[in-house]
Structure formats: C-alpha cells, structure tokens
Scaffold this motif. Structure first.
Motif, PDB file in Angstrom:
ATOM      1  N   UNK A 114       0.858  -1.121   0.001  1.00  0.00           N
ATOM      2  CA  UNK A 114      -0.059  -0.129   0.101  1.00  0.00           C
ATOM      3  C   UNK A 114       0.926   1.397   0.031  1.00  0.00           C
ATOM      4  N   UNK A 115       2.015   1.224   0.712  1.00  0.00           N
ATOM      5  CA  UNK A 115       2.909   2.367   0.560  1.00  0.00           C
ATOM      6  C   UNK A 115       3.498   2.571  -0.681  1.00  0.00           C
ATOM      7  N   UNK A 116       3.818   1.512  -1.469  1.00  0.00           N
ATOM      8  CA  UNK A 116       4.491   1.585  -2.852  1.00  0.00           C
ATOM      9  C   UNK A 116       3.102   2.306  -3.562  1.00  0.00           C
ATOM     10  N   UNK A 117       1.985   1.826  -3.546  1.00  0.00           N
ATOM     11  CA  UNK A 117       0.708   2.299  -4.463  1.00  0.00           C
ATOM     12  C   UNK A 117       0.620   3.724  -4.117  1.00  0.00           C
ATOM     13  N   UNK A 118       0.487   4.108  -2.844  1.00  0.00           N
ATOM     14  CA  UNK A 118       0.106   5.456  -2.327  1.00  0.00           C
ATOM     15  C   UNK A 118       1.267   6.465  -2.772  1.00  0.00           C
ATOM     16  N   UNK A 119       2.413   5.946  -2.677  1.00  0.00           N
ATOM     17  CA  UNK A 119       3.588   6.956  -3.262  1.00  0.00           C
ATOM     18  C   UNK A 119       3.438   7.280  -4.817  1.00  0.00           C
ATOM     19  N   UNK A 120       3.234   6.127  -5.548  1.00  0.00           N
ATOM     20  CA  UNK A 120       3.163   6.258  -6.924  1.00  0.00           C
ATOM     21  C   UNK A 120       1.997   7.181  -7.207  1.00  0.00           C
ATOM     22  N   UNK A 121       0.726   7.009  -6.447  1.00  0.00           N
ATOM     23  CA  UNK A 121      -0.395   7.871  -6.908  1.00  0.00           C
ATOM     24  C   UNK A 121       0.009   9.244  -6.346  1.00  0.00           C
ATOM     25  N   UNK A 122       0.688   9.670  -5.161  1.00  0.00           N
ATOM     26  CA  UNK A 122       1.111  11.089  -4.779  1.00  0.00           C
ATOM     27  C   UNK A 122       1.971  11.484  -5.877  1.00  0.00           C
ATOM     28  N   UNK A 123       2.845  10.848  -6.641  1.00  0.00           N
ATOM     29  CA  UNK A 123       3.854  11.495  -7.299  1.00  0.00           C
ATOM     30  C   UNK A 123       2.694  11.791  -8.461  1.00  0.00           C
ATOM     31  N   UNK A 124       2.044  11.013  -9.229  1.00  0.00           N
ATOM     32  CA  UNK A 124       1.193  11.275 -10.281  1.00  0.00           C
ATOM     33  C   UNK A 124       0.309  12.443 -10.071  1.00  0.00           C
ATOM     34  N   UNK A 125      -0.281  12.425  -8.943  1.00  0.00           N
ATOM     35  CA  UNK A 125      -1.052  13.911  -8.568  1.00  0.00           C
ATOM     36  C   UNK A 125      -0.385  14.987  -8.558  1.00  0.00           C
ATOM     37  N   UNK A 126       0.864  14.950  -8.166  1.00  0.00           N
ATOM     38  CA  UNK A 126       1.747  15.992  -7.848  1.00  0.00           C
ATOM     39  C   UNK A 126       2.332  16.535  -9.432  1.00  0.00           C
ATOM     40  N   UNK A 128       0.538  16.010 -12.008  1.00  0.00           N
ATOM     41  CA  UNK A 128      -0.840  16.633 -12.878  1.00  0.00           C
ATOM     42  C   UNK A 128      -1.038  18.036 -12.370  1.00  0.00           C
ATOM     43  N   UNK A 129      -0.914  18.286 -10.871  1.00  0.00           N
ATOM     44  CA  UNK A 129      -0.995  19.548 -10.309  1.00  0.00           C
ATOM     45  C   UNK A 129      -0.425  20.516 -10.821  1.00  0.00           C
ATOM     46  N   UNK A 130       1.002  20.090 -11.373  1.00  0.00           N
ATOM     47  CA  UNK A 130       1.917  21.100 -11.768  1.00  0.00           C
ATOM     48  C   UNK A 130       1.555  21.570 -13.148  1.00  0.00           C
ATOM     49  N   UNK A 143      -8.081  23.230 -15.938  1.00  0.00           N
ATOM     50  CA  UNK A 143      -8.237  22.523 -14.396  1.00  0.00           C
ATOM     51  C   UNK A 143      -7.765  21.273 -14.329  1.00  0.00           C
ATOM     52  N   UNK A 144      -7.898  20.561 -13.025  1.00  0.00           N
ATOM     53  CA  UNK A 144      -7.395  19.195 -12.943  1.00  0.00           C
ATOM     54  C   UNK A 144      -8.347  18.351 -13.764  1.00  0.00           C
ATOM     55  N   UNK A 172       4.080   6.395 -17.529  1.00  0.00           N
ATOM     56  CA  UNK A 172       5.522   6.520 -17.907  1.00  0.00           C
ATOM     57  C   UNK A 172       5.756   7.623 -18.619  1.00  0.00           C
ATOM     58  N   UNK A 173       4.754   8.789 -18.758  1.00  0.00           N
ATOM     59  CA  UNK A 173       5.123   9.943 -19.165  1.00  0.00           C
ATOM     60  C   UNK A 173       6.021  10.836 -18.458  1.00  0.00           C
ATOM     61  N   UNK A 174       5.951  10.457 -17.170  1.00  0.00           N
ATOM     62  CA  UNK A 174       6.680  11.094 -16.056  1.00  0.00           C
ATOM     63  C   UNK A 174       7.715  10.409 -15.383  1.00  0.00           C
ATOM     64  N   UNK A 175       9.161  10.838 -15.568  1.00  0.00           N
ATOM     65  CA  UNK A 175      10.177  10.298 -14.844  1.00  0.00           C
ATOM     66  C   UNK A 175      10.110  10.195 -13.563  1.00  0.00           C
ATOM     67  N   UNK A 176       9.431  11.206 -12.874  1.00  0.00           N
ATOM     68  CA  UNK A 176       9.580  11.109 -11.421  1.00  0.00           C
ATOM     69  C   UNK A 176       8.588  10.188 -10.825  1.00  0.00           C
ATOM     70  N   UNK A 177       7.405  10.137 -11.602  1.00  0.00           N
ATOM     71  CA  UNK A 177       6.272   9.230 -11.261  1.00  0.00           C
ATOM     72  C   UNK A 177       6.802   7.750 -11.192  1.00  0.00           C
TER      73      UNK A 177
END
Length: 307
Positions: A114-126, A128-130, A143-144, A172-177
C-alpha cells in the motif's frame, strides 16, 4: 656483573614477585566465584571479584560447529564469542560446520505494498497538479479534471476504458512518477510499477473489469480521495499490509488486501510435497486465499450496512 645488569635483574625480580602476589590474590578472591562458560573471574581496583569475558583461550584444536553456523577452534572460543557478542550460541555438533542447503522459505515475492501504491499515486497527482493553468484575463486555463480528460483520451484505445497497459503508458510519461526503486534489480522495479498500476486500478474499479472509465479514473486520482487500508483474511484472522505466511518453502505476502505467493520448488524435507504440488495446485491455493478474503470483505460490508 655490572651495575646496569644488576639493576635490570632486580627490576625483573620485583615485577615477577608483584605478578606472583597478584595471582595469589586473584586466586584467593576468585576461589568461590563461578562465572560460567566463556567468562572468567577478575579482580577490580577495589579488590572485588567480577566476571569478564575470557581474554584468551588455550590454543588446543577441537573444532565445534556453533548454532550460528560458525566453526570454532574449540569450545572455549565458542563460549568466548557468545560472551563478547552478547548472543546465545550453543554447540550444534563436533567438527567443522557443514554447508547447509536452504530448506527455508524463499525470498518474498515482488509485490506492490500500500505504501508503494500510495507513493506512486502521490507522485502522479503532484505531476498533474503542476500542469494546472489558471484562467487568465483573456484566456481560459486548464483545471485538474480537464488535464485528466486530456491524458485519458490520449491513451485510450477507443473503448472509453483504460486498461493496465494503457494506464502504465500514461504513468511512464513522467520520469519522477515511475522512479520507484524499492528493489536492487531493475527488472523487479519495472514489475513493481506494473503491479502498482494494477493496485491503483483496483482502487476505483467499481465493476471489477480491470478497466477504468473516465469517472473511475478521475476518482482514482482525485487529490481529496483517501485510499482505504485493506487487510488480508486467513483462517478468521485479519492481517495488515506486509504480513507474511508460509506454505511449505514458499512465502505469501499480504499486499493491498491480497495474498501474493512465490511458486518455488522445495527441497530436502519438503521435496516430496513439492513434487506432488503442481503449479495448478499452488494457483488453487492462492485462489482459496483470495476467496477467503472476498468472503471476509462481504461479511464486513453487510455488518457495516446493518450498523
């Protein structure tokens, strides 16, 4: 005899006499003190007895194998090491330690916790918000929801659903994610990304078809959505994410509410069992674990509705 030689001999006599007195004193003070294996009695500055780890064992050769799998020159060296390290080491058998074949559980399977899943989700949201662009005086921003809609349409193959491979291409479009490096092996990290994408899909896949409609996709990556913590059920017990259990020489891990097991061939004492346990049987066992999990979740939902 010269004066220098006489002085040297006198000093040596004094040293030997002092050492002899110390030994007699130590022998007298430590006469009734028992320190146990690996320890010896010593005299403190106050003239009191104390037990310390043996400073040096006698060098006689009688090899023994310790319970820690290490070979020692003799019993004394084994007990001395136990004393120095503060660990419990016993004599397993006489002689040098033999190389043991691994009969224990295999390494844990590659899983997305769950920690891996939530970390990936957090990075994707970050990420997209940018990309959000506020409305200007003479131009409309993004907008979002609109940004998500753009990516959804870009990677959808035309059926208005994103499956695992399409979702992964989007991520995979985002290296950080995608830069999740939980494992040393890059292939395992690549597998981990795929497993975490599946875990993200499972979060909001309401009809359980392993594909996300745009509304399900929007819910999955909604910043205000708080993913639930799921547990694994086994024999009327609930286990938290990361819990482990063993099946012969295979290890099963609780990850995102599902039991995930290795499928290794066992050896030695488990050899007979491993030969009769086919891949279909292992799959069937894992399915039983999942069925037990689903039953527990249904029971939980019914109980919640009644409350």
């Amino acid at each position: 005899m010269s004066a220098q030689e006489y002085l040297t001999i006198s000093v040596l006599r004094l040293v030997l006499q002092h050492y002899s007195e110390e030994l007699r004193s130590k022998s007298k003070i430590c006469a009734n003190v028992f320190c146990g294996a690996g320890r010896e009695c010593a005299v403190t500055e106050k003239g009191e007895p104390t037990c310390l780890c043996i400073e040096q064992c006698k060098p006689h050769k009688r090899p023994v194998c310790g319970s820690n799998g290490k070979t020692y020159l003799n019993h004394c060296e084994l007990h001395r090491d136990a004393c120095l390290t503060g660990s419990k080491i016993q004599v397993d058998y006489d002689g040098h330690c033999k190389e043991k074949k691994s009969v224990g559980p295999s390494a844990s399977p590659v899983v997305c916790y769950q920690s891996n899943r939530d970390e990936l989700r957090r990075r994707i949201i970050q990420w997209l918000e940018a990309e959000i662009i506020p409305d200007g005086w003479f131009s409309k921003g993004s907008n979002y929801s609109e940004i998500l809609d753009k990516y959804f349409k870009n990677f959808d193959n035309g059926d208005s659903r994103l499956d695992s491979s399409e979702f992964l291409k989007f991520v995979e479009q985002n290296e950080t994610a995608i830069n999740i490096t939980t494992y040393a092996d890059q292939e395992n990290n690549k597998l981990l990304r795929g497993l975490c994408v599946d875990a993200l899909i499972e979060l909001s896949d309401e009809n359980a078809d392993w594909k996300l409609s745009f509304q399900e996709f929007l819910k999955c990556l909604n910043p205000s959505f708080n993913p639930p913590e799921k547990k694994c059920a086994l024999e009327d017990e609930m286990y938290a994410d990361g819990a482990e259990t063993e099946v012969d020489c295979n290890r099963c891990v609780c990850a995102c509410g599902n039991w995930v097991c290795t499928a290794m061939t066992c050896d030695e004492k488990n050899q007979k069992r491993a030969q009769t346990q086919t891949e279909e049987e292992m799959t069937r066992y894992v399915q039983e674990l999942q069925k037990h999990q689903e039953t527990a979740e249904k029971t939980k939902r019914v109980s919640t509705k009644e409350i």
